[in-house]
Design a protein around this motif. Structure first.
Motif, PDB file in Angstrom:
ATOM      1  N   ALA A  98     -13.082 -18.813   9.507  1.00  0.00           N
ATOM      2  CA  ALA A  98     -12.433 -17.564   9.937  1.00  0.00           C
ATOM      3  C   ALA A  98     -11.213 -17.262   9.073  1.00  0.00           C
ATOM      4  O   ALA A  98     -10.243 -18.000   9.067  1.00  0.00           O
ATOM      5  CB  ALA A  98     -12.012 -17.672  11.398  1.00  0.00           C
ATOM      6  N   ASN A  99     -11.314 -16.185   8.336  1.00  0.00           N
ATOM      7  CA  ASN A  99     -10.245 -15.805   7.419  1.00  0.00           C
ATOM      8  C   ASN A  99      -9.507 -14.590   8.002  1.00  0.00           C
ATOM      9  O   ASN A  99     -10.101 -13.533   8.169  1.00  0.00           O
ATOM     10  CB  ASN A  99     -10.890 -15.459   6.067  1.00  0.00           C
ATOM     11  CG  ASN A  99      -9.893 -15.230   4.949  1.00  0.00           C
ATOM     12  OD1 ASN A  99     -10.159 -14.475   4.032  1.00  0.00           O
ATOM     13  ND2 ASN A  99      -8.753 -15.881   5.001  1.00  0.00           N
ATOM     14  N   LEU A 100      -8.249 -14.778   8.313  1.00  0.00           N
ATOM     15  CA  LEU A 100      -7.451 -13.691   8.883  1.00  0.00           C
ATOM     16  C   LEU A 100      -6.613 -13.060   7.786  1.00  0.00           C
ATOM     17  O   LEU A 100      -5.810 -13.732   7.151  1.00  0.00           O
ATOM     18  CB  LEU A 100      -6.521 -14.212   9.983  1.00  0.00           C
ATOM     19  CG  LEU A 100      -7.141 -15.090  11.071  1.00  0.00           C
ATOM     20  CD1 LEU A 100      -6.099 -15.402  12.145  1.00  0.00           C
ATOM     21  CD2 LEU A 100      -8.361 -14.435  11.702  1.00  0.00           C
ATOM     22  N   ARG A 101      -6.812 -11.771   7.558  1.00  0.00           N
ATOM     23  CA  ARG A 101      -6.072 -11.066   6.515  1.00  0.00           C
ATOM     24  C   ARG A 101      -5.391  -9.827   7.101  1.00  0.00           C
ATOM     25  O   ARG A 101      -5.983  -8.755   7.161  1.00  0.00           O
ATOM     26  CB  ARG A 101      -7.011 -10.683   5.367  1.00  0.00           C
ATOM     27  CG  ARG A 101      -7.643 -11.915   4.733  1.00  0.00           C
ATOM     28  CD  ARG A 101      -8.361 -11.642   3.437  1.00  0.00           C
ATOM     29  NE  ARG A 101      -8.485 -12.879   2.669  1.00  0.00           N
ATOM     30  CZ  ARG A 101      -8.977 -12.983   1.454  1.00  0.00           C
ATOM     31  NH1 ARG A 101      -9.403 -11.912   0.825  1.00  0.00           N
ATOM     32  NH2 ARG A 101      -9.031 -14.148   0.841  1.00  0.00           N
ATOM     33  N   PRO A 102      -4.152  -9.989   7.538  1.00  0.00           N
ATOM     34  CA  PRO A 102      -3.450  -8.840   8.102  1.00  0.00           C
ATOM     35  C   PRO A 102      -2.963  -7.892   7.007  1.00  0.00           C
ATOM     36  O   PRO A 102      -2.596  -8.342   5.921  1.00  0.00           O
ATOM     37  CB  PRO A 102      -2.244  -9.469   8.825  1.00  0.00           C
ATOM     38  CG  PRO A 102      -2.135 -10.865   8.347  1.00  0.00           C
ATOM     39  CD  PRO A 102      -3.347 -11.219   7.557  1.00  0.00           C
ATOM     40  N   ALA A 103      -2.969  -6.621   7.280  1.00  0.00           N
ATOM     41  CA  ALA A 103      -2.429  -5.624   6.347  1.00  0.00           C
ATOM     42  C   ALA A 103      -1.572  -4.649   7.138  1.00  0.00           C
ATOM     43  O   ALA A 103      -2.072  -3.875   7.946  1.00  0.00           O
ATOM     44  CB  ALA A 103      -3.561  -4.892   5.629  1.00  0.00           C
ATOM     45  N   THR A 104      -0.280  -4.767   6.919  1.00  0.00           N
ATOM     46  CA  THR A 104       0.680  -3.912   7.622  1.00  0.00           C
ATOM     47  C   THR A 104       1.639  -3.376   6.584  1.00  0.00           C
ATOM     48  O   THR A 104       2.025  -4.088   5.666  1.00  0.00           O
ATOM     49  CB  THR A 104       1.471  -4.747   8.657  1.00  0.00           C
ATOM     50  OG1 THR A 104       0.543  -5.458   9.447  1.00  0.00           O
ATOM     51  CG2 THR A 104       2.312  -3.875   9.556  1.00  0.00           C
ATOM     52  N   LEU A 105       2.026  -2.130   6.741  1.00  0.00           N
ATOM     53  CA  LEU A 105       2.937  -1.545   5.774  1.00  0.00           C
ATOM     54  C   LEU A 105       4.383  -1.903   6.133  1.00  0.00           C
ATOM     55  O   LEU A 105       4.810  -1.698   7.261  1.00  0.00           O
ATOM     56  CB  LEU A 105       2.785  -0.029   5.763  1.00  0.00           C
ATOM     57  CG  LEU A 105       3.507   0.611   4.593  1.00  0.00           C
ATOM     58  CD1 LEU A 105       2.552   0.804   3.431  1.00  0.00           C
ATOM     59  CD2 LEU A 105       4.113   1.940   4.984  1.00  0.00           C
ATOM     60  N   PHE A 106       5.103  -2.471   5.178  1.00  0.00           N
ATOM     61  CA  PHE A 106       6.526  -2.724   5.415  1.00  0.00           C
ATOM     62  C   PHE A 106       7.260  -1.391   5.328  1.00  0.00           C
ATOM     63  O   PHE A 106       7.015  -0.619   4.392  1.00  0.00           O
ATOM     64  CB  PHE A 106       7.091  -3.685   4.365  1.00  0.00           C
ATOM     65  CG  PHE A 106       6.712  -5.113   4.597  1.00  0.00           C
ATOM     66  CD1 PHE A 106       7.468  -5.905   5.441  1.00  0.00           C
ATOM     67  CD2 PHE A 106       5.598  -5.668   3.981  1.00  0.00           C
ATOM     68  CE1 PHE A 106       7.114  -7.235   5.676  1.00  0.00           C
ATOM     69  CE2 PHE A 106       5.245  -6.989   4.203  1.00  0.00           C
ATOM     70  CZ  PHE A 106       6.007  -7.774   5.055  1.00  0.00           C
ATOM     71  N   PRO A 107       8.150  -1.132   6.291  1.00  0.00           N
ATOM     72  CA  PRO A 107       8.879   0.140   6.264  1.00  0.00           C
ATOM     73  C   PRO A 107       9.600   0.302   4.920  1.00  0.00           C
ATOM     74  O   PRO A 107      10.165  -0.663   4.400  1.00  0.00           O
ATOM     75  CB  PRO A 107       9.901  -0.004   7.397  1.00  0.00           C
ATOM     76  CG  PRO A 107       9.439  -1.132   8.241  1.00  0.00           C
ATOM     77  CD  PRO A 107       8.574  -2.002   7.403  1.00  0.00           C
ATOM     78  N   GLY A 108       9.540   1.485   4.380  1.00  0.00           N
ATOM     79  CA  GLY A 108      10.219   1.747   3.107  1.00  0.00           C
ATOM     80  C   GLY A 108       9.299   1.642   1.906  1.00  0.00           C
ATOM     81  O   GLY A 108       9.652   2.022   0.796  1.00  0.00           O
ATOM     82  N   LEU A 109       8.086   1.089   2.105  1.00  0.00           N
ATOM     83  CA  LEU A 109       7.169   0.938   0.969  1.00  0.00           C
ATOM     84  C   LEU A 109       6.094   2.030   0.935  1.00  0.00           C
ATOM     85  O   LEU A 109       5.159   1.962   0.145  1.00  0.00           O
ATOM     86  CB  LEU A 109       6.489  -0.440   0.996  1.00  0.00           C
ATOM     87  CG  LEU A 109       7.392  -1.666   0.844  1.00  0.00           C
ATOM     88  CD1 LEU A 109       6.538  -2.913   0.617  1.00  0.00           C
ATOM     89  CD2 LEU A 109       8.381  -1.505  -0.295  1.00  0.00           C
ATOM     90  N   GLU A 110       6.255   3.038   1.790  1.00  0.00           N
ATOM     91  CA  GLU A 110       5.241   4.102   1.880  1.00  0.00           C
ATOM     92  C   GLU A 110       4.913   4.697   0.515  1.00  0.00           C
ATOM     93  O   GLU A 110       3.762   5.016   0.216  1.00  0.00           O
ATOM     94  CB  GLU A 110       5.718   5.249   2.789  1.00  0.00           C
ATOM     95  CG  GLU A 110       5.847   4.902   4.253  1.00  0.00           C
ATOM     96  CD  GLU A 110       7.153   4.198   4.585  1.00  0.00           C
ATOM     97  OE1 GLU A 110       7.935   3.906   3.659  1.00  0.00           O
ATOM     98  OE2 GLU A 110       7.396   3.923   5.765  1.00  0.00           O
ATOM     99  N   ASP A 111       5.938   4.850  -0.319  1.00  0.00           N
ATOM    100  CA  ASP A 111       5.711   5.516  -1.604  1.00  0.00           C
ATOM    101  C   ASP A 111       4.959   4.646  -2.607  1.00  0.00           C
ATOM    102  O   ASP A 111       4.504   5.133  -3.636  1.00  0.00           O
ATOM    103  CB  ASP A 111       7.049   5.951  -2.217  1.00  0.00           C
ATOM    104  CG  ASP A 111       7.657   7.095  -1.411  1.00  0.00           C
ATOM    105  OD1 ASP A 111       6.884   7.762  -0.684  1.00  0.00           O
ATOM    106  OD2 ASP A 111       8.877   7.294  -1.494  1.00  0.00           O
ATOM    107  N   LEU A 112       4.844   3.354  -2.320  1.00  0.00           N
ATOM    108  CA  LEU A 112       4.141   2.470  -3.256  1.00  0.00           C
ATOM    109  C   LEU A 112       2.654   2.394  -2.957  1.00  0.00           C
ATOM    110  O   LEU A 112       1.864   1.931  -3.775  1.00  0.00           O
ATOM    111  CB  LEU A 112       4.744   1.066  -3.196  1.00  0.00           C
ATOM    112  CG  LEU A 112       6.180   1.020  -3.701  1.00  0.00           C
ATOM    113  CD1 LEU A 112       6.810  -0.303  -3.335  1.00  0.00           C
ATOM    114  CD2 LEU A 112       6.220   1.231  -5.203  1.00  0.00           C
TER     115      LEU A 112
END
Ligand code: IPM
Ligand code: MG
Length: 352
Positions: A98-112
């Motif tokens: 079981a491979n857990l790969r979370p993807a969450t945007l860090f605040p402030g990185l929207e433009d990247l």
């Protein structure tokens, strides 16, 4: 708390150094580190990408902290001697399915993000990727047909037990988050996927509180960039999960930020035994230059503290320190900044 430290190739050792500095700064009692060679480094020193002594270290440990493997100078070797076999071999030998790969945007990185900021801001998902089956571990080869043509083949299969155990991980993860699970397959074409879908539907009966949906992988790839906010937990097979998790990383700005946990069923006195690695590779083009972003490695350390050592408070502290470092504008080249590996590591430690 026995931790196997397998730094590997390319930028692996550089980013591992920073993760270990963070671990050191936490000053947890009873931490024992055991270092081992893997990948191209393992091959050069011991003649194998996963030398028996390294495998023994990993087996004896409560958790494995893994850097990266991959070395272009090994590309011509026979497949079983190539660096990637180290990680594939560990996943298999330790039954880390079981491979857990979370993807969450860090605040402030929207433009990247490659996506428009208002779309990127919605991303908060977890990919649960099956890791012990599929075309990765089926019979494979390149054979010569009767008329002399060469044919490559990789056998794709999942048995129902393999599907059931990863489905349970997906449902449980959904219960701990937004209670929505999307199973990704290619059931319109593949029999393997049809069985996958049937078994996921059967398993759903045990989780009436989780809303289950199904999506074909091509559509999932499209939806991931169109409206990523619709996903909570995604459960999928080995190959589809490999591809979708790289795609998800670009949606949050950089692959240099994504951590992963690979878990099996082995329980230690502290938690679930697992292997923790950034989802990026060894980045040979920037290896040894002190430029690599160590954040994904540090965030993998946080996942280790959470899943293998039951140290939720420390895991959250490490994650908060990474978020604060980013919020303070300390960014690596992958994020358009100029901070080097050591500088980023020191900034995280300082914020701890
Ligand atoms: C990953 C990597 C590996 C995989 C490679 C290095 C074998 O791409 O962890 O996503 O394909 O699983
Ligand atoms: Mg991959």
């Amino acid at each position: 708390m026995k931790i196997a430290v397998l730094a590997g190739d390319g930028i692996g050792p550089e980013i591992m150094e920073q993760a270990l500095a963070v671990l050191d700064a936490l000053a947890l009692p009873g931490v024992e580190l055991a270092h081992g060679d893997v990948g191209g480094t393992g091959y050069r020193k011991h003649g194998h990408p996963l030398p028996p002594e390294t495998l023994a270290i990993a087996k004896a440990a409560d958790a494995v902290l893994f850097g990266a493997v991959g070395d272009p100078s090994c590309d011509a070797l026979e497949r079983h001697l190539r660096p990637e076999q180290a990680i594939l071999g560990l996943r298999q030998a330790l039954t880390l399915f079981a491979n857990l790969r979370p993807a969450t945007l860090f605040p402030g990185l929207e433009d990247l993000s490659g996506l428009r900021p208002e779309i990127a801001r919605e991303i908060d998902l977890l990919i649960v990727r099956e890791l012990n089956g599929d075309v990765y571990f089926g019979e494979k080869g390149i054979r010569t047909l009767e008329d002399g043509r060469r044919q490559g083949f990789d056998f794709m299969s999942y048995d129902e037990n393999e599907v059931r155990r990863i489905a349970h991980v997906g449902f449980k993860a959904a219960q701990g988050r937004g209670k929505r699970l999307c199973s990704v397959d290619k059931a319109n074409v593949l029999e393997t996927s049809q069985l996958w879908r049937d078994v996921v539907i059967e398993t759903a009966k045990e989780y009436p509180d989780v809303e289950l949906t199904h999506m074909y992988v091509d559509n999932a790839a499209m939806q991931l960039v169109k409206a990523p906010g619709q996903f909570d937990v995604v459960v999928t097979g080995n190959l589809f999960g490999d591809i979708l998790s790289d795609q998800a990383s670009m949606c949050v700005g950089s692959i240099g930020l994504l951590a992963s946990a690979s878990l099996g069923e082995t329980q230690t006195q502290y938690g679930t035994k697992g292997l923790y690695e950034p989802i990026h590779g060894s980045a040979p083009d920037i290896a040894g230059q002190g430029k690599a972003n160590p954040m994904a490695m540090v965030l993998s350390l946080a996942m280790m503290l959470r899943h293998s050592f039951g140290r939720e408070a420390e895991a959250a502290r490490v994650e908060a320190a990474v978020a604060k470092t980013l919020a303070d504008g300390i960014k690596g080249g992958d994020l358009g900044g100029s901070a080097g590996t050591a500088e980023i590591g020191a900034a995280i430690v300082e914020r701890l």
